[in-house]
Motif scaffolding. Structure first.
Motif, PDB file in Angstrom:
ATOM      1  N   ARG A   6      -3.546  -1.627  -1.264  1.00  0.00           N
ATOM      2  CA  ARG A   6      -3.192  -2.833  -0.503  1.00  0.00           C
ATOM      3  C   ARG A   6      -1.856  -2.680   0.193  1.00  0.00           C
ATOM      4  O   ARG A   6      -1.574  -3.361   1.179  1.00  0.00           O
ATOM      5  CB  ARG A   6      -3.129  -4.049  -1.429  1.00  0.00           C
ATOM      6  N   MET A   7      -1.017  -1.803  -0.344  1.00  0.00           N
ATOM      7  CA  MET A   7       0.316  -1.586   0.211  1.00  0.00           C
ATOM      8  C   MET A   7       0.387  -0.325   1.072  1.00  0.00           C
ATOM      9  O   MET A   7       1.469   0.149   1.398  1.00  0.00           O
ATOM     10  CB  MET A   7       1.325  -1.511  -0.941  1.00  0.00           C
ATOM     11  N   GLY A   8      -0.770   0.208   1.399  1.00  0.00           N
ATOM     12  CA  GLY A   8      -0.798   1.368   2.278  1.00  0.00           C
ATOM     13  C   GLY A   8      -0.478   2.677   1.602  1.00  0.00           C
ATOM     14  O   GLY A   8      -0.091   3.647   2.258  1.00  0.00           O
ATOM     15  N   ILE A   9      -0.631   2.708   0.288  1.00  0.00           N
ATOM     16  CA  ILE A   9      -0.385   3.937  -0.473  1.00  0.00           C
ATOM     17  C   ILE A   9      -1.742   4.464  -0.942  1.00  0.00           C
ATOM     18  O   ILE A   9      -2.462   3.793  -1.670  1.00  0.00           O
ATOM     19  CB  ILE A   9       0.533   3.668  -1.675  1.00  0.00           C
ATOM     20  N   ALA A  10      -2.088   5.662  -0.513  1.00  0.00           N
ATOM     21  CA  ALA A  10      -3.378   6.256  -0.865  1.00  0.00           C
ATOM     22  C   ALA A  10      -3.310   6.859  -2.268  1.00  0.00           C
ATOM     23  O   ALA A  10      -2.245   7.292  -2.720  1.00  0.00           O
ATOM     24  CB  ALA A  10      -3.756   7.325   0.149  1.00  0.00           C
ATOM     25  N   ILE A  11      -4.451   6.880  -2.946  1.00  0.00           N
ATOM     26  CA  ILE A  11      -4.486   7.440  -4.303  1.00  0.00           C
ATOM     27  C   ILE A  11      -5.720   8.314  -4.488  1.00  0.00           C
ATOM     28  O   ILE A  11      -6.738   8.139  -3.809  1.00  0.00           O
ATOM     29  CB  ILE A  11      -4.447   6.336  -5.389  1.00  0.00           C
ATOM     30  N   ASP A  12      -5.615   9.255  -5.386  1.00  0.00           N
ATOM     31  CA  ASP A  12      -6.754  10.032  -5.865  1.00  0.00           C
ATOM     32  C   ASP A  12      -6.583  10.233  -7.356  1.00  0.00           C
ATOM     33  O   ASP A  12      -5.458  10.432  -7.842  1.00  0.00           O
ATOM     34  CB  ASP A  12      -6.849  11.398  -5.171  1.00  0.00           C
ATOM     35  N   LEU A  13      -7.681  10.165  -8.090  1.00  0.00           N
ATOM     36  CA  LEU A  13      -7.671  10.422  -9.524  1.00  0.00           C
ATOM     37  C   LEU A  13      -8.295  11.785  -9.777  1.00  0.00           C
ATOM     38  O   LEU A  13      -9.350  12.101  -9.233  1.00  0.00           O
ATOM     39  CB  LEU A  13      -8.435   9.329 -10.265  1.00  0.00           C
ATOM     40  N   VAL A  14      -7.633  12.586 -10.608  1.00  0.00           N
ATOM     41  CA  VAL A  14      -8.084  13.951 -10.856  1.00  0.00           C
ATOM     42  C   VAL A  14      -8.100  14.225 -12.356  1.00  0.00           C
ATOM     43  O   VAL A  14      -7.463  13.529 -13.143  1.00  0.00           O
ATOM     44  CB  VAL A  14      -7.177  14.979 -10.144  1.00  0.00           C
TER      45      VAL A  14
END
Length: 393
Positions: free
Chosen positions: A121-129
């Motif tokens: 929502r704050m424009g921070i991308a995420i990936d879970l590994v």
């Protein structure tokens, strides 16, 4: 009858004493009086040490922070109002719009929620590994990757991260390594000694140890990062309670004794559970049948920790019978108390995942996580023998 109005509207000075208290006093004051504006300037500019407003810091928080600093080999750590406040202070106090954040795919449930729902929502991308696979971490890093958040031992399946590989990858690629050390604690693992940039704790758990204080802790190796985290925490009001800090300090004095006793109990309990009929599998890092046994031994030595997970046959019906059949075992979604607590991730920490997503992590309806306490071991083994029997009775 007359009343001296000064006793009603003026503060009574603290009594002077030539001796000092052995126990730390609780200081609940919200505000602190300075001598004059110049004195206040000196405090805010760092030329003198003092307090002005409790949201910006208070003595009980500083005493507790310095104690945890000593355990972690840190300086200038910050106490927050909860463990999740510490996580938020790092993710939101350091990252900016356009950044990319990596996280272990079995982080604490609320950490996962913050990464999946709040950061985007704050424009921070995420990936879970998968944190057990450093190559997967390396492959997920982008030019804009700012940090990697990982737990040394995952919740609730107790998988052991490839910390050496992850630390090496993060250092080579300029990615901040953030370690939530709540499960392992500095008694079992010291992240700063192994290349971490930021260390987080839910002090609520093993460090405080009595289920009566809600607090967090965060320390960064880089003073500029620590300053950014501190400013964000102050601005957003992540203030810890002085009373909770006092309780946690009291609990911390017994922490090494509690940790060692709970860890010894956990190892015994894991072996005992593995021999009970109806128990499908047991997860404990130092057991030879643990999927990351060799890595656990290399990383943690013989420190398996105080957490044990196991799976019973029979699904949800057996799980209900197990908890009802052993009411002396507190069924509660927490960990780190002096007494043993039993948690059922499908109905608590991981209830937000689909059954398919839980199954992919190995979390079935018969899956339990145990936070082992300091009880007499024979009593604890008898309790679980009774509980497992009830599950299949």
């Amino acid at each position: 009858m007359t009343t001296d109005r000064k006793t009603l509207v003026r503060r009574t000075p603290w009594p002077h004493s030539a001796s000092r208290p052995v126990g730390t006093p609780i200081q609940p004051s919200v505000v602190y009086a300075a001598a004059d504006p110049d004195a206040l300037d000196a405090q805010y500019e760092g030329r003198t040490q003092g307090y002005a407003y409790a949201r910006e810091g208070h003595p009980n928080a500083d005493v507790l922070a310095s104690m945890i600093d000593g355990l972690e080999g840190a300086e200038g750590g910050l106490i927050t109002g909860s463990g999740m406040a510490a996580v938020a202070a790092v993710l939101l106090g350091v990252c900016r719009t356009g950044d990319h954040v990596l996280g272990g795919d079995q982080l604490y449930g609320r950490s996962l929620r913050m990464m999946r729902e709040d950061l985007p929502r704050m424009g921070i991308a995420i990936d879970l590994v998968d944190p057990t696979d450093a190559a997967a971490v390396a492959a997920a890093i982008r030019p804009e990757t700012r940090m990697m958040l990982v737990e040394v031992v995952s919740n609730p399946t107790l998988r052991v991260a490839d910390m050496e590989g992850i630390a090496r990858v993060c250092a080579d690629r300029g990615v901040l390594l953030v370690v939530d050390n709540t499960f392992t604690t500095p008694r079992g693992y010291r992240p700063f000694d192994q290349g971490a940039d930021i260390v987080i704790h839910s002090v609520t758990k093993l460090l405080a140890g009595h289920s009566d204080a809600t607090l967090g802790y965060v320390a960064a190796r880089d003073p500029e990062l620590q300053a950014a985290i501190r400013v964000f925490a102050i601005t957003t009001g992540m203030t810890p309670s002085p009373f909770d800090c006092w309780l946690a300090e009291r609990g911390l004095y017994s922490f090494p004794l509690r940790y060692d006793r709970a860890e010894a109990n956990a190892a015994r309990l894991a072996d005992h559970l593995a021999g009970l009929p109806g128990v499908r599998r047991v997860l404990y890092p130092t057991r030879p049948d643990h999927p990351d046994h060799n890595r656990a031994r290399a990383l943690l030595g013989d420190r398996g920790g105080h957490m044990v997970s196991f799976e019973v046959e029979g699904g949800r019906a057996a799980a209900n019978r197990l908890t009802r059949g052993a009411p002396q075992l507190a069924f509660a979604p927490t960990l780190g108390d002096v007494g043993t607590t039993l948690s059922h991730p499908p109905s608590s920490s991981h209830r937000g995942l689909t059954p398919e997503a839980r199954a992919a992590l190995g979390i079935t309806e018969g899956f339990f996580r145990v936070s082992v306490g300091v009880e007499e071991i024979d009593l604890l083994l008898a309790d679980f023998t009774e509980a497992i029997a009830a599950a299949h009775g």
